[in-house]
Design a protein around this motif. Structure first.
Motif, PDB file in Angstrom:
ATOM      1  N   LYS A  93       2.899  -5.928  -7.445  1.00  0.00           N
ATOM      2  CA  LYS A  93       3.153  -5.090  -8.804  1.00  0.00           C
ATOM      3  C   LYS A  93       2.518  -3.797  -8.612  1.00  0.00           C
ATOM      4  CE  LYS A  93       4.477  -8.732 -11.722  1.00  0.00           C
ATOM      5  NZ  LYS A  93       5.748  -8.612 -11.905  1.00  0.00           N
ATOM      6  N   CYS A  94       1.442  -3.639  -8.075  1.00  0.00           N
ATOM      7  CA  CYS A  94       0.808  -2.484  -7.873  1.00  0.00           C
ATOM      8  C   CYS A  94       1.687  -1.872  -6.882  1.00  0.00           C
ATOM      9  CB  CYS A  94      -0.921  -2.322  -7.429  1.00  0.00           C
ATOM     10  SG  CYS A  94      -1.852  -3.055  -8.586  1.00  0.00           S
ATOM     11  N   HIS A  95       1.906  -2.227  -5.782  1.00  0.00           N
ATOM     12  CA  HIS A  95       2.778  -1.417  -4.711  1.00  0.00           C
ATOM     13  C   HIS A  95       4.216  -1.175  -5.218  1.00  0.00           C
ATOM     14  CE1 HIS A  95       5.733  -1.610  -1.319  1.00  0.00           C
ATOM     15  NE2 HIS A  95       4.657  -1.090  -0.821  1.00  0.00           N
ATOM     16  N   SER A  96       4.709  -1.936  -6.092  1.00  0.00           N
ATOM     17  CA  SER A  96       5.999  -1.386  -6.792  1.00  0.00           C
ATOM     18  C   SER A  96       5.648  -0.305  -7.436  1.00  0.00           C
ATOM     19  CB  SER A  96       6.664  -2.639  -7.474  1.00  0.00           C
ATOM     20  OG  SER A  96       7.582  -2.375  -8.149  1.00  0.00           O
ATOM     21  N   ALA A  97       4.728  -0.160  -8.292  1.00  0.00           N
ATOM     22  CA  ALA A  97       4.240   0.826  -9.284  1.00  0.00           C
ATOM     23  C   ALA A  97       4.222   2.111  -8.260  1.00  0.00           C
ATOM     24  CB  ALA A  97       3.479   0.776 -10.333  1.00  0.00           C
ATOM     25  N   ALA A  98       3.677   2.067  -7.251  1.00  0.00           N
ATOM     26  CA  ALA A  98       3.211   3.345  -6.312  1.00  0.00           C
ATOM     27  C   ALA A  98       4.498   3.837  -5.831  1.00  0.00           C
ATOM     28  CB  ALA A  98       2.195   2.732  -5.278  1.00  0.00           C
ATOM     29  N   ARG A  99       5.461   2.841  -5.233  1.00  0.00           N
ATOM     30  CA  ARG A  99       6.681   3.174  -4.788  1.00  0.00           C
ATOM     31  C   ARG A  99       7.851   3.812  -5.966  1.00  0.00           C
ATOM     32  NH1 ARG A  99       3.664   1.969  -1.354  1.00  0.00           N
ATOM     33  NH2 ARG A  99       3.438   4.126  -1.708  1.00  0.00           N
ATOM     34  N   ILE A 100       7.440   3.717  -6.916  1.00  0.00           N
ATOM     35  CA  ILE A 100       8.243   4.045  -8.251  1.00  0.00           C
ATOM     36  C   ILE A 100       7.802   5.488  -8.413  1.00  0.00           C
ATOM     37  CG2 ILE A 100       8.709   4.327 -10.933  1.00  0.00           C
ATOM     38  CD1 ILE A 100       8.662   1.273 -10.721  1.00  0.00           C
ATOM     39  N   VAL A 101       6.362   5.770  -8.396  1.00  0.00           N
ATOM     40  CA  VAL A 101       5.874   7.150  -8.395  1.00  0.00           C
ATOM     41  C   VAL A 101       6.503   7.823  -7.279  1.00  0.00           C
ATOM     42  CG1 VAL A 101       3.736   8.473  -8.435  1.00  0.00           C
ATOM     43  CG2 VAL A 101       3.992   6.417  -9.979  1.00  0.00           C
ATOM     44  N   GLU A 102       6.273   7.284  -6.200  1.00  0.00           N
ATOM     45  CA  GLU A 102       6.508   8.055  -4.962  1.00  0.00           C
ATOM     46  C   GLU A 102       8.140   8.347  -4.951  1.00  0.00           C
ATOM     47  OE1 GLU A 102       5.766   7.390  -0.191  1.00  0.00           O
ATOM     48  OE2 GLU A 102       6.757   5.629  -1.271  1.00  0.00           O
ATOM     49  N   SER A 103       9.052   7.516  -5.461  1.00  0.00           N
ATOM     50  CA  SER A 103      10.306   7.870  -5.399  1.00  0.00           C
ATOM     51  C   SER A 103      10.679   9.158  -6.449  1.00  0.00           C
ATOM     52  CB  SER A 103      11.224   6.670  -5.846  1.00  0.00           C
ATOM     53  OG  SER A 103      10.982   6.590  -7.087  1.00  0.00           O
ATOM     54  N   LYS A 104       9.985   9.291  -7.273  1.00  0.00           N
ATOM     55  CA  LYS A 104      10.167  10.111  -8.551  1.00  0.00           C
ATOM     56  C   LYS A 104       9.443  11.602  -8.170  1.00  0.00           C
ATOM     57  CE  LYS A 104      12.792   7.673 -11.271  1.00  0.00           C
ATOM     58  NZ  LYS A 104      13.535   7.845 -12.298  1.00  0.00           N
ATOM     59  N   SER A 105       8.194  11.535  -7.630  1.00  0.00           N
ATOM     60  CA  SER A 105       7.252  12.379  -7.608  1.00  0.00           C
ATOM     61  C   SER A 105       6.500  12.306  -6.352  1.00  0.00           C
ATOM     62  CB  SER A 105       6.238  12.537  -8.842  1.00  0.00           C
ATOM     63  OG  SER A 105       5.526  13.477  -8.865  1.00  0.00           O
ATOM     64  N   PRO A 106       6.987  12.437  -5.258  1.00  0.00           N
ATOM     65  CA  PRO A 106       6.147  12.382  -3.840  1.00  0.00           C
ATOM     66  C   PRO A 106       4.770  12.935  -4.142  1.00  0.00           C
ATOM     67  CG  PRO A 106       8.475  13.002  -3.571  1.00  0.00           C
ATOM     68  CD  PRO A 106       8.249  13.142  -4.946  1.00  0.00           C
TER      69      PRO A 106
END
Length: 159
Positions: A93-106
């Motif tokens: 779940k932490c990894h998923s959240a980090a990927r969401i942030v990365e996709s919208k705001s690298p």
């Protein structure tokens, strides 16, 4: 820089939950009644601290969301499985959240990942583990160290 409005409600919920889940990962790795109480308080205090002082707008907004009247709805975690399965879900779940942030705001991906790791580290350091009445205890147990490393590895951040 991103803000809550840049994310869907579901994405935002995952992002807001992640700091708590990073701390819960450490608590789950080496549970102790008194230690867990201190560690839970550390999670809340660290989120609040970052919410007031972070240079990253996203992290400040997470702190504000967590200190608001409406607390985020935490995800359900496996209850019949052992700690290893729960820890695996928390890391995912932490990894998923980090990927969401990365996709919208690298540009915020690394600060967000470091934020999650710092919460895990501070949680681990907040209570002595093992021993009897403090004698023979350690500041951070091997299990807690392993949990922080597991999170860092999943987020691609070297310790």
């Amino acid at each position: 820089m991103s803000a809550q409005l840049d994310y869907s409600p579901e994405e935002w919920q995952e992002i807001v939950n992640a700091p708590v889940l990073a701390g819960m990962l450490v608590i789950t790795s080496d549970p102790a009644i008194f230690g867990s109480i201190k560690e839970s308080a550390t999670i809340a205090a660290t989120i609040s601290e970052y919410g007031q002082s972070s240079e990253t707008e996203l992290i400040r907004e997470i702190g504000q969301a967590m200190s608001g009247k409406e607390k985020p709805k935490m995800p359900e975690l496996p209850t019949k499985e052992g700690p290893a399965e729960v820890m695996s879900v928390l890391v995912k779940k932490c990894h998923s959240a980090a990927r969401i942030v990365e996709s919208k705001s690298p540009e915020e991906a690394e600060p967000f990942s470091l934020y999650l790791i710092d919460i895990a580290k501070k949680t681990a350091q907040s209570s002595r583990e093992g021993g009897f009445l403090g004698i023979g205890s350690t500041r951070v147990s091997d299990q807690e160290k392993a949990a922080v490393k597991q999170l860092a590895d999943a987020l691609g951040i070297p310790l």
